[in-house]
Design a protein around this motif. Structure first.
Motif, PDB file in Angstrom:
ATOM      1  N   LEU A   7       7.287   6.920   0.754  1.00  0.00           N
ATOM      2  CA  LEU A   7       6.038   6.223   1.037  1.00  0.00           C
ATOM      3  C   LEU A   7       5.020   6.467  -0.065  1.00  0.00           C
ATOM      4  N   ARG A   8       4.970   7.675  -0.548  1.00  0.00           N
ATOM      5  CA  ARG A   8       3.990   8.042  -1.564  1.00  0.00           C
ATOM      6  C   ARG A   8       4.189   7.249  -2.858  1.00  0.00           C
ATOM      7  N   ASP A   9       5.448   6.947  -3.180  1.00  0.00           N
ATOM      8  CA  ASP A   9       5.760   6.263  -4.428  1.00  0.00           C
ATOM      9  C   ASP A   9       5.914   4.756  -4.278  1.00  0.00           C
ATOM     10  N   ASP A  10       5.752   4.253  -3.061  1.00  0.00           N
ATOM     11  CA  ASP A  10       5.963   2.828  -2.827  1.00  0.00           C
ATOM     12  C   ASP A  10       4.777   2.014  -3.342  1.00  0.00           C
ATOM     13  N   PRO A  11       5.018   0.946  -4.114  1.00  0.00           N
ATOM     14  CA  PRO A  11       3.911   0.142  -4.672  1.00  0.00           C
ATOM     15  C   PRO A  11       3.004  -0.460  -3.602  1.00  0.00           C
ATOM     16  N   ALA A  12       3.609  -0.940  -2.499  1.00  0.00           N
ATOM     17  CA  ALA A  12       2.798  -1.541  -1.439  1.00  0.00           C
ATOM     18  C   ALA A  12       1.873  -0.505  -0.807  1.00  0.00           C
ATOM     19  N   PHE A  13       2.406   0.702  -0.596  1.00  0.00           N
ATOM     20  CA  PHE A  13       1.572   1.756  -0.030  1.00  0.00           C
ATOM     21  C   PHE A  13       0.441   2.131  -0.979  1.00  0.00           C
ATOM     22  N   ARG A  14       0.753   2.247  -2.257  1.00  0.00           N
ATOM     23  CA  ARG A  14      -0.271   2.633  -3.223  1.00  0.00           C
ATOM     24  C   ARG A  14      -1.361   1.570  -3.322  1.00  0.00           C
ATOM     25  N   GLU A  15      -0.961   0.292  -3.204  1.00  0.00           N
ATOM     26  CA  GLU A  15      -1.958  -0.780  -3.207  1.00  0.00           C
ATOM     27  C   GLU A  15      -2.840  -0.682  -1.974  1.00  0.00           C
ATOM     28  N   PHE A  16      -2.202  -0.459  -0.817  1.00  0.00           N
ATOM     29  CA  PHE A  16      -2.956  -0.321   0.425  1.00  0.00           C
ATOM     30  C   PHE A  16      -3.899   0.878   0.340  1.00  0.00           C
ATOM     31  N   PHE A  17      -3.393   2.009  -0.155  1.00  0.00           N
ATOM     32  CA  PHE A  17      -4.190   3.229  -0.240  1.00  0.00           C
ATOM     33  C   PHE A  17      -5.416   3.005  -1.118  1.00  0.00           C
ATOM     34  N   LYS A  18      -5.207   2.315  -2.225  1.00  0.00           N
ATOM     35  CA  LYS A  18      -6.315   2.043  -3.145  1.00  0.00           C
ATOM     36  C   LYS A  18      -7.373   1.167  -2.474  1.00  0.00           C
ATOM     37  N   LEU A  19      -6.938   0.160  -1.719  1.00  0.00           N
ATOM     38  CA  LEU A  19      -7.888  -0.713  -1.027  1.00  0.00           C
ATOM     39  C   LEU A  19      -8.703   0.056   0.013  1.00  0.00           C
ATOM     40  N   GLN A  20      -8.088   1.077   0.617  1.00  0.00           N
ATOM     41  CA  GLN A  20      -8.778   1.837   1.650  1.00  0.00           C
ATOM     42  C   GLN A  20      -9.923   2.681   1.109  1.00  0.00           C
ATOM     43  N   GLU A  21      -9.943   2.879  -0.199  1.00  0.00           N
ATOM     44  CA  GLU A  21     -10.990   3.699  -0.802  1.00  0.00           C
ATOM     45  C   GLU A  21     -12.349   3.012  -0.785  1.00  0.00           C
ATOM     46  N   GLY A  22     -12.366   1.681  -0.603  1.00  0.00           N
ATOM     47  CA  GLY A  22     -13.619   0.941  -0.556  1.00  0.00           C
ATOM     48  C   GLY A  22     -13.985   0.542   0.860  1.00  0.00           C
ATOM     49  N   PHE A  23     -15.278   0.368   1.115  1.00  0.00           N
ATOM     50  CA  PHE A  23     -15.758   0.039   2.457  1.00  0.00           C
ATOM     51  C   PHE A  23     -15.227  -1.315   2.928  1.00  0.00           C
ATOM     52  N   GLU A  24     -15.136  -2.274   2.022  1.00  0.00           N
ATOM     53  CA  GLU A  24     -14.809  -3.649   2.410  1.00  0.00           C
ATOM     54  C   GLU A  24     -13.452  -3.768   3.085  1.00  0.00           C
ATOM     55  N   TRP A  25     -12.458  -2.987   2.621  1.00  0.00           N
ATOM     56  CA  TRP A  25     -11.088  -3.148   3.116  1.00  0.00           C
ATOM     57  C   TRP A  25     -10.608  -1.966   3.948  1.00  0.00           C
ATOM     58  N   ASN A  26     -11.505  -1.069   4.314  1.00  0.00           N
ATOM     59  CA  ASN A  26     -11.079   0.120   5.039  1.00  0.00           C
ATOM     60  C   ASN A  26     -10.723  -0.207   6.492  1.00  0.00           C
ATOM     61  N   VAL A  27      -9.457  -0.014   6.828  1.00  0.00           N
ATOM     62  CA  VAL A  27      -8.951  -0.370   8.153  1.00  0.00           C
ATOM     63  C   VAL A  27      -9.535   0.527   9.236  1.00  0.00           C
ATOM     64  N   ALA A  28      -9.605   1.829   8.972  1.00  0.00           N
ATOM     65  CA  ALA A  28     -10.118   2.758   9.975  1.00  0.00           C
ATOM     66  C   ALA A  28     -11.552   2.408  10.370  1.00  0.00           C
ATOM     67  N   MET A  29     -12.361   2.039   9.391  1.00  0.00           N
ATOM     68  CA  MET A  29     -13.739   1.661   9.675  1.00  0.00           C
ATOM     69  C   MET A  29     -13.789   0.432  10.561  1.00  0.00           C
ATOM     70  N   ARG A  30     -12.987  -0.585  10.256  1.00  0.00           N
ATOM     71  CA  ARG A  30     -12.975  -1.817  11.056  1.00  0.00           C
ATOM     72  C   ARG A  30     -12.485  -1.551  12.466  1.00  0.00           C
ATOM     73  N   LEU A  31     -11.481  -0.710  12.609  1.00  0.00           N
ATOM     74  CA  LEU A  31     -10.973  -0.396  13.941  1.00  0.00           C
ATOM     75  C   LEU A  31     -11.994   0.400  14.748  1.00  0.00           C
TER      76      LEU A  31
END
Length: 279
Positions: A70-94
């Protein structure tokens, strides 16, 4: 990925329960797509369809990746990077979705939405540990405590306890916030309430064991898939660091204000496989 998140967030912002459920299913599909293994392109296409439509059968499920994959998966790394910003943070929206759902009248349909949102929030906090910092803020910690109300259905109470454990995991600052807003009073009151079911009480006992464990500072444990990301400590007005850890003995004294048999819990921990870390 941004377009899928945007569409899901739009649904989650709706006052229509059907649309909220659709948004939750889309997010569930996206998280499943990230965490499942890839065996061939056809299966990838199928999982992409599940992520977009929220549909799928048990037979379509694939085995999960291990943490290294999971750590090395490109899709996960893209998702993880998006989570660093407020706009795309899933936990915040939930979390905001929980707030809106909690403000509505209690119905069976709304309770199901709350449980689904809590389950997804737990997953989001596990996949992206930095999102746990949300619960260093009293407004969001109080939201979880509100869901522990004795009038909530047992499924909501159980799911909330699991989210609470995940939100506090390796986050001393969050634990201090939990203590500060009378979280120990809230969860022990739920445990001692005569109307609380056995399954919920078992979850709460598990929480007590978790709470009494020695603390690990943020970024030092294995839970952070992206590697250590420790933020320098800030000091409160009293001179105590806001993320300062507490020992089992210190937390035993705090929990003992509300629960009479804390010594037995600590003794059980010492006699268990966790005894080494308590020694």
């Amino acid at each position: 990925m941004e377009s899928l998140l945007s569409l899901s967030f739009d649904y989650l912002s709706s006052y229509d329960g059907v649309k909220v459920r659709k948004g939750l299913r889309q997010l569930e599909g996206l998280l499943a797509q990230i965490c499942l293994s890839r065996n061939n392109s056809g299966q990838q296409d199928r999982r992409h369809s599940i992520a977009v439509t929220g549909n799928g059968a048990n037979g379509d499920r694939q085995p999960p990746k291990d943490l290294g994959q999971l750590r090395d998966d490109p899709a996960f790394r893209e998702f993880f990077k998006l989570q660093e910003g407020f706009e795309w943070n899933v936990a915040m929206r939930l979390t905001l979705t929980l707030e809106r759902l909690l403000s509505r009248s209690s119905t069976g349909a709304n309770d199901l939405l709350l449980v689904s949102t809590l389950d997804l929030l737990q997953g989001a906090l596990l996949i992206h540990p930095p999102s746990r910092s949300l619960f260093a803020r009293e407004i969001y910690m109080n939201l979880l405590l509100d869901l522990l109300d004795p009038t909530s259905c047992p499924a909501i109470q159980s799911s909330t306890v699991l989210v609470l454990v995940t939100a506090l995991l390796e986050r001393p600052k969050n634990i201090r916030c939990f203590e500060r807003v009378d979280g120990l009073l809230a969860i022990t009151s739920l445990f001692k309430n005569g109307s609380t079911g056995r399954e919920v009480k078992m979850r709460v006992v598990e929480f007590f064991y978790f709470y009494l464990m020695p603390e690990t500072a943020a970024g030092r444990g294995a839970g952070n898939l992206a590697g250590p990301q420790r933020t320098p400590s800030k000091r409160s007005g009293s001179g105590r660091r806001e993320d300062e850890t507490k020992t089992t003995n210190e937390k035993q004294a705090l929990l003992g204000r509300y629960l009479s048999n804390v010594e037995d819990l600590v003794e059980d921990l010492r006699d268990s496989s966790f005894g080494a870390v308590l020694a």
